[in-house]
Design a protein around this motif. Structure first.
Motif, mmCIF file in Angstrom:
data_model
loop_
_atom_site.group_PDB
_atom_site.id
_atom_site.type_symbol
_atom_site.label_atom_id
_atom_site.label_comp_id
_atom_site.label_asym_id
_atom_site.label_seq_id
_atom_site.Cartn_x
_atom_site.Cartn_y
_atom_site.Cartn_z
ATOM 1 N N HIS A 143 -4.492 3.194 -6.988
ATOM 2 C CA HIS A 143 -3.379 2.438 -7.567
ATOM 3 C C HIS A 143 -3.769 0.981 -7.812
ATOM 4 O O HIS A 143 -3.465 0.414 -8.870
ATOM 5 N N TRP A 144 -4.453 0.367 -6.840
ATOM 6 C CA TRP A 144 -4.856 -1.029 -7.004
ATOM 7 C C TRP A 144 -5.920 -1.212 -8.078
ATOM 8 O O TRP A 144 -6.026 -2.276 -8.681
ATOM 9 N N SER A 145 -6.728 -0.183 -8.309
ATOM 10 C CA SER A 145 -7.824 -0.313 -9.273
ATOM 11 C C SER A 145 -7.350 -0.157 -10.719
ATOM 12 O O SER A 145 -8.051 -0.567 -11.650
ATOM 13 N N SER A 160 0.848 -1.185 0.000
ATOM 14 C CA SER A 160 0.000 0.000 0.000
ATOM 15 C C SER A 160 0.887 1.238 0.000
ATOM 16 O O SER A 160 2.025 1.198 0.473
ATOM 17 N N ARG A 183 -7.118 -3.380 -12.943
ATOM 18 C CA ARG A 183 -8.429 -3.928 -13.255
ATOM 19 C C ARG A 183 -9.119 -3.101 -14.341
ATOM 20 O O ARG A 183 -9.806 -3.623 -15.190
ATOM 21 N N THR A 211 -3.870 4.421 -2.460
ATOM 22 C CA THR A 211 -3.672 2.976 -2.629
ATOM 23 C C THR A 211 -4.812 2.353 -3.412
ATOM 24 O O THR A 211 -4.590 1.534 -4.321
#
Length: 271
Positions: free
Chosen positions: A263-265, A193, A268, A260
């Motif tokens: 960034h994580w999305s 993260s 996808r 975070t």
């Protein structure tokens, strides 16, 4: 980590560094370089005094520990600027200031704050050994090569255990909840993260720097107001002040996790 003033070292380009490697630094620059290293090492003096105070124990000792942690943080936030001013790598090429900085930071941001959490009885009796998990997690974080991301963030919880210890000490947090918080933050050291790195470029980091400068006012007032005869959570005035000053850490965590989540999305979305 945490190197609040940014990475230690000079900002010379390849050509300048190549020329500097051929010419020995002047006596004045070498002296100034050692002065900067001595300034960084002064955090060890604060650490030694804190260790002595923790052996003594009691509200008065803990109050001075937190004041010394604040002083050590100021040193850490400013030594990088001084290092760049004297081009420390050229002034004292035989001495690794970053390694010194990491040693001092581990003591003042991790080891002593976590020791204070256990010594002050902030976790349930008999569970103090679990605090070693936080120390080991922080040690892992300090040794990670990529702990600071190219886009200006810390990767994983940045071992701000001095802040954690302060609010666990001041606020009426139940011991089991305090232990859960410590273990959860230790776990987040291993989670990829992103956490704000205020001294780095970027609009959000600039905003965080400004808000952090404002936060210094209630935080300093809180530290100065810590009672020396009773636990601070027994003083409603101090607890109210702590809640006000806690707004900035809440913002820091919330903003970091928004970054975070974004960034994580992205992978996808791309998929």
């Amino acid at each position: 980590m945490p190197d609040m003033g940014g990475e230690r070292g000079d900002a010379a380009g390849p050509t300048t560094q190549g020329l500097a490697a051929k010419a020995a630094p002047s006596s004045l620059r070498r002296f100034l370089g050692w002065c900067v290293h001595a300034y960084t090492a002064s955090g060890l003096i604060a650490a030694a005094i804190m260790a002595s105070l923790l052996l003594e124990g009691g509200p008065a000792a803990y109050r001075w520990c937190f004041l010394l942690m604040a002083i050590a943080t100021i040193v850490d936030a400013t030594d990088g600027t001084f290092a760049r001013m004297v081009r420390i790598k050229e002034a004292v090429p035989s001495f690794d200031g970053r390694r010194l900085d990491d040693i001092v930071d581990f003591l003042n941001y991790t080891f002593l704050p976590i020791l204070l959490i256990g010594r002050a009885g902030l976790v349930p009796p008999g569970t103090e050994a679990w605090l070693v998990v936080a120390m080991l997690a922080s040690l892992y974080g300090f040794c990670q090569v990529d702990i600071k991301t190219p886009d200006g963030y810390f990767l994983g919880f940045p071992s701000l255990w001095n802040v954690v210890a302060l609010y666990l000490y001041v606020l009426p947090v139940p011991p089991w909840a305090a232990l859960a918080i410590v273990l959860a933050l230790a776990l987040f050291t291993f989670v990829p993260s992103k956490y704000l790195y205020p001294s780095q470029p970027g609009m959000l980091n600039v905003v965080s720097t400004v808000l952090g400068a404002i936060w210094v006012v209630p935080l300093g007032w809180l530290l100065w107001s810590l009672p020396s005869d009773v636990p601070p959570r027994d003083d409603p005035r101090v607890v109210r002040l702590a809640l006000v000053s806690f707004l900035y850490p809440l913002y820091y965590i919330a903003a970091s996790w928004v970054v975070t989540a974004i960034h994580w999305s992205r992978p996808r979305r791309a998929a």
